[in-house]
Enzyme design. Structure first.
Site, mmCIF file in Angstrom:
data_model
loop_
_atom_site.group_PDB
_atom_site.id
_atom_site.type_symbol
_atom_site.label_atom_id
_atom_site.label_comp_id
_atom_site.label_asym_id
_atom_site.label_seq_id
_atom_site.Cartn_x
_atom_site.Cartn_y
_atom_site.Cartn_z
ATOM 1 N N GLU A 1 7.390 -5.741 0.619
ATOM 2 C CA GLU A 1 7.011 -4.895 -0.523
ATOM 3 C C GLU A 1 7.581 -3.524 -0.209
ATOM 4 O O GLU A 1 7.037 -2.788 0.613
ATOM 5 C CB GLU A 1 5.496 -4.867 -0.698
ATOM 6 C CG GLU A 1 5.081 -4.310 -2.054
ATOM 7 C CD GLU A 1 4.946 -2.798 -2.066
ATOM 8 O OE1 GLU A 1 5.924 -2.140 -2.486
ATOM 9 O OE2 GLU A 1 3.907 -2.286 -1.666
ATOM 10 N N CYS B 1 2.750 3.311 -4.029
ATOM 11 C CA CYS B 1 3.798 2.290 -4.163
ATOM 12 C C CYS B 1 4.114 2.024 -5.620
ATOM 13 O O CYS B 1 5.263 1.780 -5.983
ATOM 14 C CB CYS B 1 3.357 0.984 -3.489
ATOM 15 S SG CYS B 1 3.073 1.157 -1.720
#
Length: 612
Positions: free
Chosen positions: A322, A356
């Site tokens: 990720e 994020c």
């Protein structure tokens, strides 16, 4: 007289009916009250049955506020921590208070923790879902009762306001646990599959078995959630886990690890099931290259992600990546700005933009540009920035020491190439605040040739671009190297969905932002330079397991036998026989099946005649 008697009788009947209706209503209300009371009593007893854990806090953890160290050795004055320091210098990015000098876990320390985790997992893999759920409920109970302590420690270690910590640390973690408790067991149960045409007498299924030791390398932006997120999933799936936390969020991990260990103690699980390691590149490399680690989950930058892949390749260890993101918000000309603007503000500036899934790009349709900018600018100019535990602030500090300089470099590059700063945009504004600050910034006129268009900012900068048509908006999003998340705002849901379907991103929120992450039933992850594979949801939970395909006889008296025509030594007509079987089972329509049956019979009869 008869009429009067009839009227009286009718009146009496009406009174009787009303009285009966009242009695029935009272009975229904009493029954509902009793049911509610019973539900409340049951709920209380259920809550009371969950073991309560006690986790001792150090003086620095317990202090409700910043530590206010004295100038000199009590303040951090470097430009970045590293292994050269001989330890991890843990400090508050908002005040530069040095909190602790923490030892670095060596490769040998990592290998020892992995070995203990492997032994613990072999025991835990046999645990029941009931016991795994109890572990999660113990943690959830503690979190609910100690939100302030958890957020206070997070704020000191990462520089974020308490409100942002409540959103990113508490809310997301509780939803993760709620989903695991509600749907996790079902996701890991054997899943029936079809057996096919020829295997009609078989039953087929997929089983999910725990992989073993999971290695997780997590970032600093949400210290509590970034640990609990992989830990809860791994432990629920029957795995053990070793988490390498960021060197910029090592101090808080001590408290959070103690919470996890206390919960493991409460359910009779081995403490070595979950371990935290702290250090720099060498520590992370040791975890990635350990032969006893069955899978790596990495959350971080694209550059480091490539190095993780290289390190894992030696043992063929699977990796979930990720990585970075440039998540856009597409603002169509028919969007509801009253709804959109507060969402866009929080999507951009929450936790000082260090998310994020933060909004890195705002794409506004040309006809709505002036109205949108006019709506966001006054709010940005009113935002208060400072040490988050010293008063009410909207924006806290930058966690990494050089991150503010990185943001300034991106802004300067954009301005040099034609962009315009409408608010913030200068490091000078934060220099008097005593820590690592970059002001909330609005940057307009962002175009493709600028670094800030293609590089992740990870800071409090609202980058506004314009587009003319929906097709142009889609092209602007898809031409970016990242593809983590996206959001589309339009008064027409059909239009928003049509745009979303064309975006090459791992997630899309319609008339909202990043809600896909709070829907923990959904997988989380991106495409292109945002990484691959998923954590979260059914896919992420099953990713903690290896899948096993199982096929067995469905009926007691129906078993597989090899026909004499196909046994060794094979016959001259065996090939024709198999062709007939294939045609019979896989022929197109009834005619095809019948044709296959004819071919099968011809092969049998012809073979028999030739033999005779």
């Amino acid at each position: 007289r008869k009429t009067r008697k009839a009227a009286m009788a009718t009146g009496m009947m009406a009174l009787d009916g009303a009285w009966l209706a009242g009695v029935e209503a009272w009975h229904a209300a009493a029954a509902a009250a009793l049911l509610l009371a019973a539900s409340l009593v049951w709920s209380y007893l259920d809550y009371a049955s969950i073991p309560s854990i006690s986790v001792a806090l150090t003086a620095d953890e317990a202090k409700a506020g910043h530590l206010d160290r004295a100038e000199g050795e009590g303040k951090y004055s470097g430009s970045g921590i590293s292994a050269k320091d001989g330890c991890i210098i843990c400090y508050d990015p908002a005040t530069l208070d040095v909190i602790k000098r923490k030892p670095i876990d060596s490769p040998e320390d990592v290998e020892a923790k992995v070995a203990r985790a492997k032994a613990a997992q072999e025991v835990w893999a046999k645990s029941s879902f009931k016991k795994r759920k109890l572990f999660l409920r113990v943690i959830q109970k503690y979190v609910l009762e100690h939100q302030r302590e958890i957020c206070n420690v997070s704020a000191k270690d990462s520089g974020k306001p308490m409100l942002d910590a409540a959103f990113g640390e508490i809310l997301t973690t509780c939803e993760k646990i709620r989903w695991l408790l509600a749907e996790g067991e079902q996701a890991l149960k054997p899943e029936p599959r079809s057996a096919g045409s020829m295997m009609f007498y078989k039953s087929a299924r997929v089983e999910f078995h725990p992989l073993g030791v999971i290695g997780a390398i997590v970032p600093w932006n949400y210290p509590f959630h970034n640990i609990l997120n992989p830990v809860t999933a791994a432990v629920f799936a029957g795995c053990s886990i070793v988490v390498k936390v960021s060197e910029y969020a090592s101090w808080s991990s001590e408290y959070y690890e103690r919470i996890i260990h206390a919960a493991l103690d409460a359910v009779g699980a081995p403490r070595d099931l979950v371990s935290v390691v702290c250090g720099f590149a060498e520590t992370g490399q040791a975890l990635v290259q350990s032969k006893d680690v069955s899978k790596i989950i990495f959350v971080g930058s694209t550059g480091i992600g490539r190095k993780v892949l290289e390190g894992a390749a030696g043992n063929l260890t699977p990796v979930v990546l990720e990585l970075g993101g440039k998540d856009p918000i597409i603002v169509c000309d028919d969007a509801n700005l009253n709804q959109l603007v507060p969402i866009a503000m929080r999507a951009t500036f929450q936790s000082c933009g260090q998310n994020c899934t933060g909004a890195e790009r705002i794409l506004v349709q040309e006809s709505a540009y002036d109205t949108f900018v006019g709506a966001v600018l006054p709010t940005v100019e009113k935002m208060r920035q400072g040490a988050p535990l010293s008063g009410t602030v909207d924006c806290g500090a930058m966690c990494m020491p050089r991150q503010a300089d990185h943001v300034q470099a991106l802004v300067d590059d954009a301005v040099a190439k034609g962009a315009k700063v409408l608010a913030g945009g200068s490091l000078e504004a934060g220099k008097g605040l005593g820590g690592q600050f970059y002001p909330p910034t609005v940057l307009v006129g962002v175009t493709r040739g600028m670094r800030i268009w293609r590089e992740e900012v990870f800071g409090p900068v609202m980058c506004i671009e314009t587009f003319g048509t929906d097709e142009e908006a889609v092209a602007l999003v898809n031409s970016n190297p990242f593809g983590l998340g996206s959001a589309i705002f339009s008064g027409s849901k059909a239009r928003a969905k049509r745009i979303a379907a064309q975006l090459k991103t791992g997630a899309s929120s319609i008339n909202d932002f990043a809600t896909t992450y709070l829907c923990q039933s959904l997988p989380f992850g991106g495409v292109k330079e945002s990484g691959y594979d998923k954590f979260g949801g059914v896919e992420g939970l099953r990713g903690m397991c290896y899948t096993k395909a199982v096929c067995e006889d469905r009926f007691p008296l129906m078993v597989t036998t090899v026909p004499p025509e196909l046994q060794y030594p094979v016959q001259h007509f065996s090939f024709s026989f198999v062709c007939g079987i294939v045609h019979f089972f896989y022929g197109l329509g009834i005619f095809g099946h019948l044709a296959g049956l004819v071919r099968l019979l011809k092969a049998l009869v012809g073979g028999k005649l030739k033999k005779d």
